[in-house]
Scaffold this motif. Structure first.
Motif, PDB file in Angstrom:
ATOM      1  N   PHE A  75       0.693  -1.242  -0.561  1.00  0.00           N
ATOM      2  CA  PHE A  75       0.164   0.059   0.174  1.00  0.00           C
ATOM      3  C   PHE A  75       0.979   1.142   0.036  1.00  0.00           C
ATOM      4  N   PHE A  76       2.259   1.596   0.245  1.00  0.00           N
ATOM      5  CA  PHE A  76       2.677   2.681   0.393  1.00  0.00           C
ATOM      6  C   PHE A  76       4.172   2.228  -0.640  1.00  0.00           C
ATOM      7  N   ASP A  77       4.526   1.187  -0.840  1.00  0.00           N
ATOM      8  CA  ASP A  77       5.565   0.746  -1.924  1.00  0.00           C
ATOM      9  C   ASP A  77       5.116   1.365  -3.573  1.00  0.00           C
ATOM     10  N   SER A  78       5.896   1.983  -4.326  1.00  0.00           N
ATOM     11  CA  SER A  78       5.602   3.135  -5.491  1.00  0.00           C
ATOM     12  C   SER A  78       6.158   2.019  -6.550  1.00  0.00           C
ATOM     13  N   ASN A  80       8.050  -0.050  -8.971  1.00  0.00           N
ATOM     14  CA  ASN A  80       9.539   1.012  -9.832  1.00  0.00           C
ATOM     15  C   ASN A  80       9.463   2.071 -10.049  1.00  0.00           C
ATOM     16  N   SER A  81       9.273   2.776  -9.165  1.00  0.00           N
ATOM     17  CA  SER A  81       9.641   4.516  -8.536  1.00  0.00           C
ATOM     18  C   SER A  81       8.477   5.046  -9.551  1.00  0.00           C
ATOM     19  N   TYR A  82       6.786   4.195  -9.586  1.00  0.00           N
ATOM     20  CA  TYR A  82       6.172   4.682  -9.970  1.00  0.00           C
ATOM     21  C   TYR A  82       4.797   5.969  -9.460  1.00  0.00           C
ATOM     22  N   SER A  83       5.633   6.626  -8.923  1.00  0.00           N
ATOM     23  CA  SER A  83       5.873   7.863  -7.370  1.00  0.00           C
ATOM     24  C   SER A  83       6.896   8.504  -8.218  1.00  0.00           C
ATOM     25  N   THR A  84       5.904  10.871  -7.823  1.00  0.00           N
ATOM     26  CA  THR A  84       6.961  11.160  -7.444  1.00  0.00           C
ATOM     27  C   THR A  84       7.981  11.706  -7.241  1.00  0.00           C
ATOM     28  N   PHE A  85       6.778  11.277  -5.476  1.00  0.00           N
ATOM     29  CA  PHE A  85       7.102  11.647  -3.696  1.00  0.00           C
ATOM     30  C   PHE A  85       8.206  10.540  -3.242  1.00  0.00           C
ATOM     31  N   VAL A  86       7.177   9.346  -3.600  1.00  0.00           N
ATOM     32  CA  VAL A  86       7.631   8.205  -2.629  1.00  0.00           C
ATOM     33  C   VAL A  86       8.675   7.483  -3.184  1.00  0.00           C
ATOM     34  N   PRO A  87       9.710   7.207  -2.890  1.00  0.00           N
ATOM     35  CA  PRO A  87      10.577   6.175  -3.363  1.00  0.00           C
ATOM     36  C   PRO A  87      10.209   4.641  -3.539  1.00  0.00           C
ATOM     37  N   SER A  88      10.789   3.705  -4.111  1.00  0.00           N
ATOM     38  CA  SER A  88      10.203   2.271  -3.891  1.00  0.00           C
ATOM     39  C   SER A  88      10.885   1.578  -3.239  1.00  0.00           C
ATOM     40  N   LEU A  89      10.038   0.708  -2.176  1.00  0.00           N
ATOM     41  CA  LEU A  89      10.332  -0.061  -1.307  1.00  0.00           C
ATOM     42  C   LEU A  89      10.628  -1.454  -1.408  1.00  0.00           C
ATOM     43  N   PRO A  90      11.540  -1.995  -0.792  1.00  0.00           N
ATOM     44  CA  PRO A  90      11.922  -3.433  -1.029  1.00  0.00           C
ATOM     45  C   PRO A  90      10.786  -3.988  -1.075  1.00  0.00           C
ATOM     46  N   HIS A  91      10.482  -5.269  -2.254  1.00  0.00           N
ATOM     47  CA  HIS A  91      10.017  -5.781  -2.590  1.00  0.00           C
ATOM     48  C   HIS A  91      10.332  -7.183  -2.901  1.00  0.00           C
ATOM     49  N   MET A  92       9.921  -8.188  -3.374  1.00  0.00           N
ATOM     50  CA  MET A  92      10.749  -9.464  -4.119  1.00  0.00           C
ATOM     51  C   MET A  92      10.269  -9.051  -5.634  1.00  0.00           C
ATOM     52  N   PRO A  93      11.145 -10.014  -6.627  1.00  0.00           N
ATOM     53  CA  PRO A  93      11.344  -9.458  -7.891  1.00  0.00           C
ATOM     54  C   PRO A  93       9.742  -9.579  -8.327  1.00  0.00           C
ATOM     55  N   LYS A  94       9.080 -10.640  -8.153  1.00  0.00           N
ATOM     56  CA  LYS A  94       7.726 -10.500  -8.858  1.00  0.00           C
ATOM     57  C   LYS A  94       6.097 -10.288  -8.002  1.00  0.00           C
ATOM     58  N   GLN A  95       6.921  -9.254  -6.922  1.00  0.00           N
ATOM     59  CA  GLN A  95       5.521  -8.718  -6.639  1.00  0.00           C
ATOM     60  C   GLN A  95       4.988  -7.525  -7.233  1.00  0.00           C
ATOM     61  N   TYR A  96       4.772  -7.303  -7.718  1.00  0.00           N
ATOM     62  CA  TYR A  96       3.794  -6.109  -9.268  1.00  0.00           C
ATOM     63  C   TYR A  96       2.858  -6.591  -9.655  1.00  0.00           C
ATOM     64  N   GLU A  97       2.571  -8.224  -9.060  1.00  0.00           N
ATOM     65  CA  GLU A  97       0.488  -8.791  -8.978  1.00  0.00           C
ATOM     66  C   GLU A  97       0.285  -8.121  -7.873  1.00  0.00           C
ATOM     67  N   GLY A  98       1.109  -7.274  -7.045  1.00  0.00           N
ATOM     68  CA  GLY A  98       0.509  -7.434  -5.796  1.00  0.00           C
ATOM     69  C   GLY A  98       0.222  -5.446  -5.849  1.00  0.00           C
ATOM     70  N   PHE A  99       0.660  -4.776  -6.442  1.00  0.00           N
ATOM     71  CA  PHE A  99       0.961  -3.566  -6.579  1.00  0.00           C
ATOM     72  C   PHE A  99      -0.385  -2.768  -6.103  1.00  0.00           C
TER      73      PHE A  99
END
Length: 334
Positions: A75-78, A80-99
């Protein structure tokens, strides 16, 4: 994606039936209990009509169960930096499906909700919506699958029973099941803050400002999506409908080599033209397929081509890069 949406719809329907019984008191227990199998039967019948049960779970060509999951920080992870203000947080490689990034505007609304509730010392959290929150919460737990991560730290790992894991292969990208909770959280904080501050003369300006912050924050996401779709369009097979439509209409079917699964960016034009002209085609992107049947079909198709056994009523289309291995069969055709 449609089966995922069907599963979510079924869970939300169960939440509604439970509310009618336990919250609104409009239905008796037997009415809701009868409603459960009826609702499930309607969705399962639709799946059967569309053909979702045509592939057995034993032979299904799927990978990724337990990898395409939800991260607790989603909920707080942008991402691959899909945010202007909030940096990407650590996550596992294939967790983009849980974006499930709320956006900076959504995060600010969430913080405002927590502050307002704390100041008002409100104790009731779910009120009459607890069935909805419960089922959305259960779907979010399923979205995390059997490996639950906080960032890159594995918080918990457990196993499902074999029969559950076998059926869960259909929904390998479990992270998508966070969608209902994501929208529920956004709508809840939005309506809560609005109703609590609707008497304040600056409320409209506040929400205009939050909307502006949200839009500016998500500019990288919008740009990434536009870039993706534009590059996809440039990569599609260049098929001129005016040239291909008469040829397809003059054929009984379209036999494309390599068949069955070719790639996510190569299957748009020809299959669309074939479907539009009501002709079967061997080209397409298939999310779920029976591996044994696919291999049998591909091997038989290849053998026919090599031996020169061509269907006179079919239109054959070849990928130029695959022609050398077909040279003997094509020689017979020519």
């Amino acid at each position: 994606t449609h089966p995922y949406l069907g599963g979510m719809t079924l869970a939300l329907t169960f939440a509604w039936l439970l509310r009618l019984w336990l919250v609104d008191k409009r239905w008796q227990a037997w009415q809701s209990l009868v409603g459960f199998p009826i609702a499930a039967s309607i969705i399962l019948l639709n799946w059967w009509v569309i053909g979702y049960f045509g592939v057995s779970s034993e032979g299904m060509g799927t990978v990724g169960l337990g990898e395409y999951t939800l991260n607790i920080l989603s909920f707080f992870d942008s991402l691959n930096s899909y945010s202007t203000f909030v940096p990407s947080l650590p996550h596992m490689p294939k967790q983009y499906e849980g974006f499930a990034y709320l956006g900076l505007g959504g995060i600010l609304l969430l913080l405002m909700t927590l502050v307002l509730r704390f100041r008002a010392k409100e104790k009731g959290v779910l009120h009459g919506l607890w069935p909805l929150w419960a089922f959305c919460g259960l779907m979010a737990v399923y979205a995390m699958s059997t490996d639950i991560y906080v960032g890159e730290f594995r918080l918990l790992k457990y196993s499902w029973a074999d029969f559950i894991e076998e059926k869960a292969q259909v929904f390998r990208a479990t992270g998508r099941f966070v969608w209902p909770l994501y929208y529920l959280v956004l709508l809840s904080v939005l309506t809560y803050v609005y109703h609590r501050l609707n008497h304040w003369k600056w409320t409209q300006l506040l929400f205009i400002g939050l909307a502006a912050i949200q839009l500016v924050d998500l500019i990288p996401l919008f740009q990434a999506r536009m870039y993706f779709h534009n590059t996809q369009k440039e990569s599609y097979l260049k098929v001129n409908p005016d040239h291909w439509t008469p040829i397809i209409k003059a054929s009984d079917k379209v036999m494309f080599w390599p068949p069955y699964m070719y790639g996510p960016i190569d299957y748009i034009s020809l299959p669309w033209l074939a479907a539009h002209n009501q002709r079967p085609i061997t080209l397409g992107y298939v999310a779920r397929y029976d591996k044994a049947e696919r291999e049998a079909f591909v091997n038989g198709f290849e053998q026919d081509l090599v031996q020169g056994n061509f269907d006179p009523g079919a239109l054959y289309v070849f990928d130029p890069g695959k022609l050398p291995e077909m040279s003997r069969g094509l020689g017979n055709l020519l």
